[in-house]
Write a protein that holds these residues in place. Structure first.
Motif, PDB file in Angstrom:
ATOM      1  N   LYS A 158      11.064   2.032  19.162  1.00 46.64           N
ATOM      2  CA  LYS A 158      10.135   2.417  20.233  1.00 46.64           C
ATOM      3  C   LYS A 158       9.601   3.826  20.004  1.00 46.64           C
ATOM      4  CE  LYS A 158       9.912   3.036  25.263  1.00 46.64           C
ATOM      5  NZ  LYS A 158      10.672   2.943  26.546  1.00 46.64           N
ATOM      6  N   ASP A 159      10.489   4.764  19.684  1.00 45.92           N
ATOM      7  CA  ASP A 159      10.060   6.141  19.444  1.00 45.92           C
ATOM      8  C   ASP A 159       9.195   6.246  18.187  1.00 45.92           C
ATOM      9  OD1 ASP A 159      11.356   7.033  21.697  1.00 45.92           O
ATOM     10  OD2 ASP A 159      13.132   7.765  20.635  1.00 45.92           O
ATOM     11  N   LYS A 160       9.529   5.450  17.174  1.00 48.61           N
ATOM     12  CA  LYS A 160       8.730   5.440  15.947  1.00 48.61           C
ATOM     13  C   LYS A 160       7.291   5.025  16.243  1.00 48.61           C
ATOM     14  CE  LYS A 160       8.950   1.809  13.471  1.00 48.61           C
ATOM     15  NZ  LYS A 160       9.423   0.701  12.607  1.00 48.61           N
ATOM     16  N   ALA A 161       7.118   3.979  17.041  1.00 47.44           N
ATOM     17  CA  ALA A 161       5.772   3.514  17.384  1.00 47.44           C
ATOM     18  C   ALA A 161       5.006   4.605  18.130  1.00 47.44           C
ATOM     19  CB  ALA A 161       5.862   2.247  18.228  1.00 47.44           C
ATOM     20  N   TRP A 162       5.683   5.310  19.021  1.00 40.95           N
ATOM     21  CA  TRP A 162       5.032   6.397  19.771  1.00 40.95           C
ATOM     22  C   TRP A 162       4.603   7.509  18.823  1.00 40.95           C
ATOM     23  CZ3 TRP A 162       5.206  11.539  20.707  1.00 40.95           C
ATOM     24  CH2 TRP A 162       4.560  12.015  21.868  1.00 40.95           C
ATOM     25  N   LEU A 163       5.463   7.877  17.892  1.00 38.73           N
ATOM     26  CA  LEU A 163       5.158   8.976  16.976  1.00 38.73           C
ATOM     27  C   LEU A 163       3.967   8.648  16.089  1.00 38.73           C
ATOM     28  CD1 LEU A 163       8.789   9.998  15.977  1.00 38.73           C
ATOM     29  CD2 LEU A 163       7.183  11.343  17.351  1.00 38.73           C
ATOM     30  N   PHE A 164       3.878   7.417  15.607  1.00 40.90           N
ATOM     31  CA  PHE A 164       2.754   7.052  14.753  1.00 40.90           C
ATOM     32  C   PHE A 164       1.441   7.005  15.538  1.00 40.90           C
ATOM     33  CE2 PHE A 164       5.753   6.024  11.452  1.00 40.90           C
ATOM     34  CZ  PHE A 164       5.016   6.156  10.283  1.00 40.90           C
ATOM     35  N   SER A 165       1.531   6.918  16.849  1.00 36.83           N
ATOM     36  CA  SER A 165       0.327   6.925  17.675  1.00 36.83           C
ATOM     37  C   SER A 165      -0.062   8.317  18.152  1.00 36.83           C
ATOM     38  CB  SER A 165       0.525   6.014  18.905  1.00 36.83           C
ATOM     39  OG  SER A 165       0.673   4.667  18.528  1.00 36.83           O
ATOM     40  N   TYR A 166       0.940   9.184  18.401  1.00 38.42           N
ATOM     41  CA  TYR A 166       0.642  10.430  19.105  1.00 38.42           C
ATOM     42  C   TYR A 166       1.142  11.711  18.427  1.00 38.42           C
ATOM     43  CZ  TYR A 166      -0.258   7.097  22.859  1.00 38.42           C
ATOM     44  OH  TYR A 166      -0.737   6.046  23.595  1.00 38.42           O
ATOM     45  N   SER A 167       2.043  11.637  17.458  1.00 41.38           N
ATOM     46  CA  SER A 167       2.566  12.866  16.844  1.00 41.38           C
ATOM     47  C   SER A 167       1.545  13.468  15.879  1.00 41.38           C
ATOM     48  CB  SER A 167       3.863  12.564  16.083  1.00 41.38           C
ATOM     49  OG  SER A 167       4.210  13.645  15.238  1.00 41.38           O
ATOM     50  N   PRO A 168       1.152  14.723  16.077  1.00 40.84           N
ATOM     51  CA  PRO A 168       0.165  15.336  15.168  1.00 40.84           C
ATOM     52  C   PRO A 168       0.637  15.371  13.715  1.00 40.84           C
ATOM     53  CG  PRO A 168       0.371  16.626  17.174  1.00 40.84           C
ATOM     54  CD  PRO A 168       1.467  15.602  17.215  1.00 40.84           C
ATOM     55  N   ILE A 169       1.911  15.729  13.479  1.00 37.35           N
ATOM     56  CA  ILE A 169       2.365  15.863  12.093  1.00 37.35           C
ATOM     57  C   ILE A 169       2.512  14.506  11.418  1.00 37.35           C
ATOM     58  CG2 ILE A 169       4.849  15.923  12.672  1.00 37.35           C
ATOM     59  CD1 ILE A 169       5.142  17.997  10.389  1.00 37.35           C
ATOM     60  N   ILE A 170       2.960  13.493  12.153  1.00 37.12           N
ATOM     61  CA  ILE A 170       3.096  12.157  11.559  1.00 37.12           C
ATOM     62  C   ILE A 170       1.720  11.581  11.242  1.00 37.12           C
ATOM     63  CG2 ILE A 170       3.957   9.817  11.901  1.00 37.12           C
ATOM     64  CD1 ILE A 170       6.132  11.984  11.542  1.00 37.12           C
ATOM     65  N   ARG A 171       0.781  11.718  12.171  1.00 35.23           N
ATOM     66  CA  ARG A 171      -0.571  11.204  11.948  1.00 35.23           C
ATOM     67  C   ARG A 171      -1.260  11.954  10.803  1.00 35.23           C
ATOM     68  NH1 ARG A 171      -3.121   8.223  15.866  1.00 35.23           N
ATOM     69  NH2 ARG A 171      -5.064   9.374  15.584  1.00 35.23           N
ATOM     70  N   PHE A 172      -1.048  13.274  10.716  1.00 30.91           N
ATOM     71  CA  PHE A 172      -1.638  14.064   9.641  1.00 30.91           C
ATOM     72  C   PHE A 172      -1.085  13.636   8.284  1.00 30.91           C
ATOM     73  CE2 PHE A 172      -1.472  17.748   6.791  1.00 30.91           C
ATOM     74  CZ  PHE A 172      -2.799  18.146   6.782  1.00 30.91           C
ATOM     75  N   MET A 173       0.243  13.482   8.197  1.00 32.05           N
ATOM     76  CA  MET A 173       0.838  13.075   6.933  1.00 32.05           C
ATOM     77  C   MET A 173       0.409  11.664   6.545  1.00 32.05           C
ATOM     78  SD  MET A 173       2.427  15.535   5.525  1.00 32.05           S
ATOM     79  CE  MET A 173       2.970  14.457   4.193  1.00 32.05           C
ATOM     80  N   GLN A 174       0.336  10.755   7.509  1.00 33.73           N
ATOM     81  CA  GLN A 174      -0.106   9.393   7.205  1.00 33.73           C
ATOM     82  C   GLN A 174      -1.538   9.414   6.661  1.00 33.73           C
ATOM     83  OE1 GLN A 174      -0.477   6.697  10.538  1.00 33.73           O
ATOM     84  NE2 GLN A 174      -0.105   4.910   9.259  1.00 33.73           N
ATOM     85  N   HIS A 175      -2.412  10.208   7.276  1.00 29.94           N
ATOM     86  CA  HIS A 175      -3.800  10.306   6.818  1.00 29.94           C
ATOM     87  C   HIS A 175      -3.874  10.831   5.391  1.00 29.94           C
ATOM     88  CE1 HIS A 175      -8.084  11.159   6.784  1.00 29.94           C
ATOM     89  NE2 HIS A 175      -7.827  12.432   6.508  1.00 29.94           N
ATOM     90  N   ASN A 176      -3.111  11.870   5.091  1.00 29.67           N
ATOM     91  CA  ASN A 176      -3.165  12.460   3.750  1.00 29.67           C
ATOM     92  C   ASN A 176      -2.522  11.564   2.700  1.00 29.67           C
ATOM     93  OD1 ASN A 176      -4.241  15.469   3.517  1.00 29.67           O
ATOM     94  ND2 ASN A 176      -3.402  15.167   5.578  1.00 29.67           N
ATOM     95  N   ILE A 177      -1.525  10.784   3.081  1.00 31.18           N
ATOM     96  CA  ILE A 177      -0.966   9.801   2.151  1.00 31.18           C
ATOM     97  C   ILE A 177      -1.993   8.710   1.887  1.00 31.18           C
ATOM     98  CG2 ILE A 177       0.787   7.996   1.918  1.00 31.18           C
ATOM     99  CD1 ILE A 177       2.713   9.903   3.405  1.00 31.18           C
ATOM    100  N   ASP A 178      -2.710   8.276   2.941  1.00 27.28           N
ATOM    101  CA  ASP A 178      -3.748   7.262   2.773  1.00 27.28           C
ATOM    102  C   ASP A 178      -4.861   7.746   1.834  1.00 27.28           C
ATOM    103  OD1 ASP A 178      -2.437   5.511   4.444  1.00 27.28           O
ATOM    104  OD2 ASP A 178      -3.667   5.970   6.209  1.00 27.28           O
TER     105      ASP A 178
END
Length: 247
Positions: A73-93
């Motif tokens: 549940k927390d993982k899903a929230w982080l991938f939607s709203y955490s700035p650092i997780i979203r930033f890292m996912q974008h740069n990996i993409d």
């Protein structure tokens, strides 16, 4: 054929030493250790090391479903709203599918019970393993995923050999520096590290040294410290994909 989860548990992590998950435990469960008397003996520091280990092992078994559900549940929230997780996912993409592995998405960040003390691990083929039974809260999960995503970025961006101790040291320095796990508040309130100067550097150096020392090719902690020192200047100042240390 082994599942991807089984395979991930059996492979050496590029960020930590091998992590044993719930799929690899063969020791029978003895709920007798999960009692109030053992709990209070741990609080009063009178429990034997064996009783202490068995108490927490039994607790992790009994709470496995709850811990993993909370982690997911927390993982899903982080991938939607955490700035650092979203930033890292974008740069990996941005590195693209030709970089050698799939992007890091919620479905290949797996929450499992672990039998060792690590919070997580990364494997270039299967993604990120998060040890749900070792997480204190959502912030701890965010730091753990961010740490492993820095490893994923390095794995895709650079030609790294996880069995080369110098490469391993650089990966750990960068991950501890950029994930936020060594920020002052985390050190002060959760690890009782109360230094007011050079706190970030000392935390990163300490955690990188411990991670390198845990690798099978490293003789001891002294050797790990020397390797960390050899690559320190270049790796600590390398903040890619950030412009500067994020937090």
């Amino acid at each position: 054929m082994a599942s991807t989860t089984d395979t991930l548990a059996s492979l050496p992590s590029t960020s930590t030493s091998s992590i044993s998950t719930s799929t690899t435990s063969s020791k029978p469960l003895d709920p007798a250790y999960y009692t109030w008397s053992n709990f209070f003996s741990i609080l009063t520091n009178t429990a034997t090391p064996h009783a202490r280990d068995e108490y927490f092992r039994t607790k992790d078994h009994l709470n496995e479903a709850r811990d993993c559900a909370r982690c997911d549940k927390d993982k899903a929230w982080l991938f939607s709203y955490s700035p650092i997780i979203r930033f890292m996912q974008h740069n990996i993409d941005l590195l693209g599918p030709d970089s050698g592995t799939a992007s890091i998405k919620p479905e290949n960040v797996r929450c499992r019970r672990c039998d060792t003390k690590q919070s997580g691990g990364f494997d270039g083929e299967y993604g990120i393993l998060v040890c749900a039974n070792h997480l204190r809260n959502r912030g701890h999960l965010e730091d753990t995923i961010a740490h492993e995503m820095v490893h994923a970025y390095d794995h895709l961006r650079f030609k790294l050999d996880p069995y080369d101790l110098r490469h391993a040291a650089c990966m750990e320095i960068r991950a501890s520096t950029l994930s936020g796990e060594c920020r002052w508040t985390r050190e002060f309130f959760t690890r009782n590290q109360w230094n007011l100067t050079q706190q970030l550097q000392e935390c990163v150096r300490r955690r990188a040294t411990l991670s390198v020392a845990a690798r099978s090719s490293c003789k001891d902690e002294a050797m790990a410290g020397r390797v960390v020192s050899e690559v320190w200047d270049s790796c600590f100042t390398d903040t890619r994909p950030f412009d500067e240390i994020y937090r």
